[in-house]
Write a protein that holds these residues in place. Structure first.
Motif, PDB file in Angstrom:
ATOM      1  N   UNK A  66     105.792  15.735 -18.651  1.00  0.00           N
ATOM      2  CA  UNK A  66     106.667  15.262 -17.581  1.00  0.00           C
ATOM      3  C   UNK A  66     108.067  15.125 -18.166  1.00  0.00           C
ATOM      4  N   UNK A  67     109.007  15.855 -17.601  1.00  0.00           N
ATOM      5  CA  UNK A  67     110.368  15.926 -18.140  1.00  0.00           C
ATOM      6  C   UNK A  67     110.359  16.243 -19.629  1.00  0.00           C
ATOM      7  N   UNK A  68     109.496  17.157 -20.014  1.00  0.00           N
ATOM      8  CA  UNK A  68     109.422  17.625 -21.392  1.00  0.00           C
ATOM      9  C   UNK A  68     108.681  16.725 -22.344  1.00  0.00           C
ATOM     10  N   UNK A  69     108.108  15.614 -21.849  1.00  0.00           N
ATOM     11  CA  UNK A  69     107.416  14.652 -22.699  1.00  0.00           C
ATOM     12  C   UNK A  69     105.904  14.737 -22.463  1.00  0.00           C
ATOM     13  N   UNK A  70     105.105  14.905 -23.508  1.00  0.00           N
ATOM     14  CA  UNK A  70     103.649  14.950 -23.304  1.00  0.00           C
ATOM     15  C   UNK A  70     103.131  13.604 -22.822  1.00  0.00           C
ATOM     16  N   UNK A  71     102.229  13.627 -21.859  1.00  0.00           N
ATOM     17  CA  UNK A  71     101.677  12.390 -21.328  1.00  0.00           C
ATOM     18  C   UNK A  71     100.487  11.960 -22.174  1.00  0.00           C
ATOM     19  N   UNK A  72     100.016  10.746 -21.931  1.00  0.00           N
ATOM     20  CA  UNK A  72      98.924  10.196 -22.733  1.00  0.00           C
ATOM     21  C   UNK A  72      97.583  10.829 -22.424  1.00  0.00           C
ATOM     22  N   UNK A  73      97.260  10.953 -21.143  1.00  0.00           N
ATOM     23  CA  UNK A  73      95.891  11.244 -20.755  1.00  0.00           C
ATOM     24  C   UNK A  73      95.642  12.746 -20.662  1.00  0.00           C
ATOM     25  N   UNK A  74      95.755  13.408 -21.815  1.00  0.00           N
ATOM     26  CA  UNK A  74      95.448  14.821 -21.944  1.00  0.00           C
ATOM     27  C   UNK A  74      94.106  14.964 -22.645  1.00  0.00           C
ATOM     28  N   UNK A  75      93.137  15.676 -22.057  1.00  0.00           N
ATOM     29  CA  UNK A  75      91.791  15.739 -22.633  1.00  0.00           C
ATOM     30  C   UNK A  75      91.738  16.576 -23.908  1.00  0.00           C
ATOM     31  N   UNK A  76      90.816  16.217 -24.785  1.00  0.00           N
ATOM     32  CA  UNK A  76      90.629  16.976 -26.023  1.00  0.00           C
ATOM     33  C   UNK A  76      89.529  18.021 -25.905  1.00  0.00           C
ATOM     34  N   UNK A  77      88.704  17.936 -24.877  1.00  0.00           N
ATOM     35  CA  UNK A  77      87.625  18.908 -24.688  1.00  0.00           C
ATOM     36  C   UNK A  77      88.207  20.289 -24.428  1.00  0.00           C
ATOM     37  N   UNK A  78      87.741  21.319 -25.121  1.00  0.00           N
ATOM     38  CA  UNK A  78      88.277  22.670 -24.905  1.00  0.00           C
ATOM     39  C   UNK A  78      88.166  23.101 -23.445  1.00  0.00           C
ATOM     40  N   UNK A  79      89.230  23.705 -22.967  1.00  0.00           N
ATOM     41  CA  UNK A  79      89.284  24.224 -21.597  1.00  0.00           C
ATOM     42  C   UNK A  79      89.896  25.613 -21.652  1.00  0.00           C
ATOM     43  N   UNK A  80      89.104  26.617 -21.312  1.00  0.00           N
ATOM     44  CA  UNK A  80      89.535  28.013 -21.430  1.00  0.00           C
ATOM     45  C   UNK A  80      89.692  28.620 -20.051  1.00  0.00           C
ATOM     46  N   UNK A  81      90.890  29.048 -19.748  1.00  0.00           N
ATOM     47  CA  UNK A  81      91.146  29.801 -18.531  1.00  0.00           C
ATOM     48  C   UNK A  81      90.914  29.056 -17.241  1.00  0.00           C
ATOM     49  N   UNK A  82      91.006  29.811 -16.141  1.00  0.00           N
ATOM     50  CA  UNK A  82      90.835  29.276 -14.794  1.00  0.00           C
ATOM     51  C   UNK A  82      89.702  30.019 -14.102  1.00  0.00           C
ATOM     52  N   UNK A  83      88.673  29.289 -13.681  1.00  0.00           N
ATOM     53  CA  UNK A  83      87.630  29.904 -12.875  1.00  0.00           C
ATOM     54  C   UNK A  83      88.182  30.165 -11.482  1.00  0.00           C
ATOM     55  N   UNK A  84      87.996  31.353 -10.955  1.00  0.00           N
ATOM     56  CA  UNK A  84      88.475  31.609  -9.590  1.00  0.00           C
ATOM     57  C   UNK A  84      87.700  32.756  -8.968  1.00  0.00           C
ATOM     58  N   UNK A  85      87.861  32.868  -7.645  1.00  0.00           N
ATOM     59  CA  UNK A  85      87.172  33.916  -6.888  1.00  0.00           C
ATOM     60  C   UNK A  85      88.162  34.887  -6.264  1.00  0.00           C
ATOM     61  N   UNK A  86      89.405  34.887  -6.765  1.00  0.00           N
ATOM     62  CA  UNK A  86      90.391  35.846  -6.303  1.00  0.00           C
ATOM     63  C   UNK A  86      91.131  35.467  -5.041  1.00  0.00           C
ATOM     64  N   UNK A  87      91.031  34.202  -4.622  1.00  0.00           N
ATOM     65  CA  UNK A  87      91.745  33.774  -3.428  1.00  0.00           C
ATOM     66  C   UNK A  87      93.199  33.417  -3.762  1.00  0.00           C
TER      67      UNK A  87
END
Length: 621
Positions: free
Chosen positions: A561-582
């Motif tokens: 937010x305004x270039x500052x990292x926020x506190x509540x960012x998860x550490x669990x790996x998250x790869x890509x975006x699941x989507x159905x092409x909509x």
């Protein structure tokens, strides 16, 4: 009102200076959860040459670990030290302790300057000046920035700055400061001087005026201001104001003259500092331009041990737009507790409204009359189309929002039944490339929004190698619970559409949203998880512009937010975006493939890049 007038028998070992003459004075919400699953889910400046003065070549000096560009810096003020240098009755150790403290704390306090307010000595004798002049050599050797001025005890008090030679001038005249890099020169009389220090990334001018500046002296001071028309000015002098027992300051007879003839006429002067009288106090006066001038009187010679070289710390905070003031005695602080007597214990730090307080000072607004902040110019799209840009939208025309990346992800307008269309606004974030936005007036089951077309190239991308999604937004002051979960950027497909069964599959496959408490939330079904991963910001104050960036490096996601990292960012790996092409939706949120909430506020530029960006690569850079 007390002042240090005629020489008297009081000296540094007095616990009160009650023998000074008494003179007549002149005029005077808890977060609303989205759905149950989201409850648990990140010291020195540049000098400048002044004509008609003895000067040093301007340059940036370094005498400590201070940061001239940091938004927080400290100006130290030292009032009357006269009882410490009173023939054979003084004691230089308190002054030595204060000067050493200033040097030792130049880094952690970011001390950029020291102003002494006059009455360095009790009798103005050459021997007294030899002693205090020797004490100040510690600052000279360190290259520290400071100013001194003559008080009525330092010279013949019935003279003006045209008095000629004196022990004061020989000790603290232009010759002493010739090598100081903050020194900006002295008038022909040598008793009035100018100093420029850098704090918060900008120069500030200190005028140290004589006990009784003459018309010629004030003409010189005016010439200094005229040569530096964009610098904020602090005027220091020995007599200007006195205070009543309640701490309310009033101009003295001479102070009224100095105010009328010089200070009030110069809008650059925003702060004045003087000693001479006690008790300390302050007031705010309006100058001829109708702007505030903070007038402060500070003097502690009436206290135990002649005030013990008490210092006042003016901590400027440009980020918080305030000045925090504290009054301490390094000498008494430095004594082991076992060696402090009962009176010394009372002098370690002074509190109360006259000695410990904060000033709200909107620096850009106060200085706008002489140093306006130039708005940042708009930037063409070509300047922000960095490698990897997948889509870039400038929300300045509700009838045609083109994808300026050239990738064909143009937006079309959609509306829920019976709602107002989007309207163009000139409002924008100060660092936004385009100086326009769209005003959304949506809510529950109403409003208009934007969407990519079916088949747009962006729709089918999973962004497994990382992504950055940026948006500028402003929420109105009347943003309420009824606007909760109005989408900023949302995928039109659900988790179920993308094959996800964990948590609530009816949720969007990805959405940047706002809670009822104006918390930003990035909620996404990553390709490597069967559940929703969330990032949360703090509660955003309303009625101001914000920049948000969601950055995924192919493994982890961080919200800024305004270039500052926020506190509540998860550490669990998250790869890509699941989507159905909509499609992608801007200014809307859908649940179970039904748009049920639209944005309420302003949206500016939005950019999606197919890689992780550093903050210095954001649209705000």
């Amino acid at each position: 009102m007390h002042e240090n007038g005629d020489p008297c028998l009081a000296h540094a070992l007095s616990s009160a200076a009650n023998c000074a003459d008494l003179h007549q004075h002149g005029d005077i919400a808890p977060r609303a959860s989205r759905r149950g699953l989201f409850r648990a889910a990140g010291l020195l400046g540049a000098g400048a040459l002044v004509s008609g003065a003895t000067t040093a070549t301007p340059a940036v000096a370094s005498a400590g670990r201070h940061d001239p560009d940091g938004p927080r810096f400290t100006l130290v003020v030292m009032p009357d030290t006269q009882y410490l240098f009173d023939e054979d009755r003084g004691d230089s150790r308190p002054l030595d302790a204060s000067l050493r403290w200033i040097l030792d704390h130049s880094g952690d306090e970011n001390i950029v300057f020291l102003s002494h307010l006059g009455d360095l000595t009790q009798n103005g004798l050459a021997t007294e000046f030899a002693a205090i002049g020797k004490a100040f050599t510690v600052l000279d050797r360190a290259g520290a920035a400071y100013s001194v001025l003559a008080g009525n005890h330092d010279i013949a008090s019935n003279t003006t700055d045209q008095r000629g030679d004196s022990p004061y001038l020989r000790t603290f005249g232009p010759g002493r400061f010739a090598r100081s890099k903050s020194y900006a020169g002295a008038g022909p009389d040598g008793y009035n001087s100018a100093h420029i220090f850098t704090g918060g990334g900008r120069p500030w001018l200190v005028l140290a005026l004589d006990w009784r500046p003459s018309a010629a002296g004030l003409a010189w001071a005016q010439s200094v201001i005229d040569k530096h028309p964009a610098l904020p000015v602090i005027v220091t002098t020995h007599e200007l104001a006195f205070a009543d027992d309640g701490g309310q300051a009033h101009l003295s007879d001479f102070g009224r003259q100095l105010w009328d003839d010089f200070i009030a006429r110069n809008d650059q002067v925003f702060l004045t500092l003087n000693g001479h009288f006690w008790p300390p106090g302050r007031t705010v006066l309006k100058n001829d331009a109708g702007h505030d001038v903070h007038v402060h009187i500070t003097n502690y010679q009436d206290r135990y041990y002649g005030g013990g070289a008490m210092i006042r710390l003016y901590r400027f905070d440009l980020a918080r737009r305030c000045v925090d003031v504290e009054t301490i005695s390094p000498y008494f602080q430095g004594l082991p507790a076992a060696k402090r007597n009962e009176l010394a214990e009372l002098e370690v730090e002074l509190t109360g409204d006259a000695n410990r307080f904060s000033l709200d000072l909107d620096f850009p607004a106060r200085f706008a009359g002489f140093a306006p902040v130039k708005p940042r110019d708009p930037r063409p799209a070509s300047k922000v189309l960095i490698p990897g840009t997948l889509a870039y939208w400038r929300l300045d025309d509700p009838a045609a929002v083109k994808d300026l990346s050239g990738n064909g992800n143009d937006l079309v307008t959609a509306s829920l039944a019976g709602t107002a269309p989007l309207t163009r606004s000139d409002e924008h974030h100060p660092d936004q490339p385009a100086h326009a936005s769209l005003r959304f007036t949506g809510g529950r089951n109403k409003g208009s929004y934007l969407s990519t077309k079916d088949g747009a190239p962006l729709n089918k991308l999973t962004l497994d190698r990382g992504y950055t999604i940026e948006a500028f937004l402003k929420l109105p002051a009347d943003f309420t619970d009824g606007h909760a979960w109005c989408g900023v950027v949302t995928r039109a497909d659900t988790g179920a559409d993308a094959g996800k069964t964990g948590d609530d599959p009816a949720e969007p496959s990805a959405t940047l949203n706002l809670s009822s408490g104006a918390e930003l939330q990035w909620a996404v079904f990553p390709r490597n998880q069967n559940r929703i991963a969330t990032n949360w910001s703090h509660l955003l104050p309303l009625d101001r512009w914000w920049h948000v960036a969601v950055v995924n490096d192919g493994t982890h996601t961080v919200m800024y937010v305004d270039g500052c990292p926020v506190l509540r960012n998860p550490s669990t790996p998250a790869v890509g975006l699941a989507n159905a092409g909509k499609p992608w939706l801007l200014g809307a949120y859908q649940y179970a493939n039904v748009v049920e909430q639209t944005f309420y506020g302003w949206l500016g530029d939005v950019r999606i890049v197919g890689r992780a960006l550093r903050p210095d690569q954001f649209l705000t850079s």
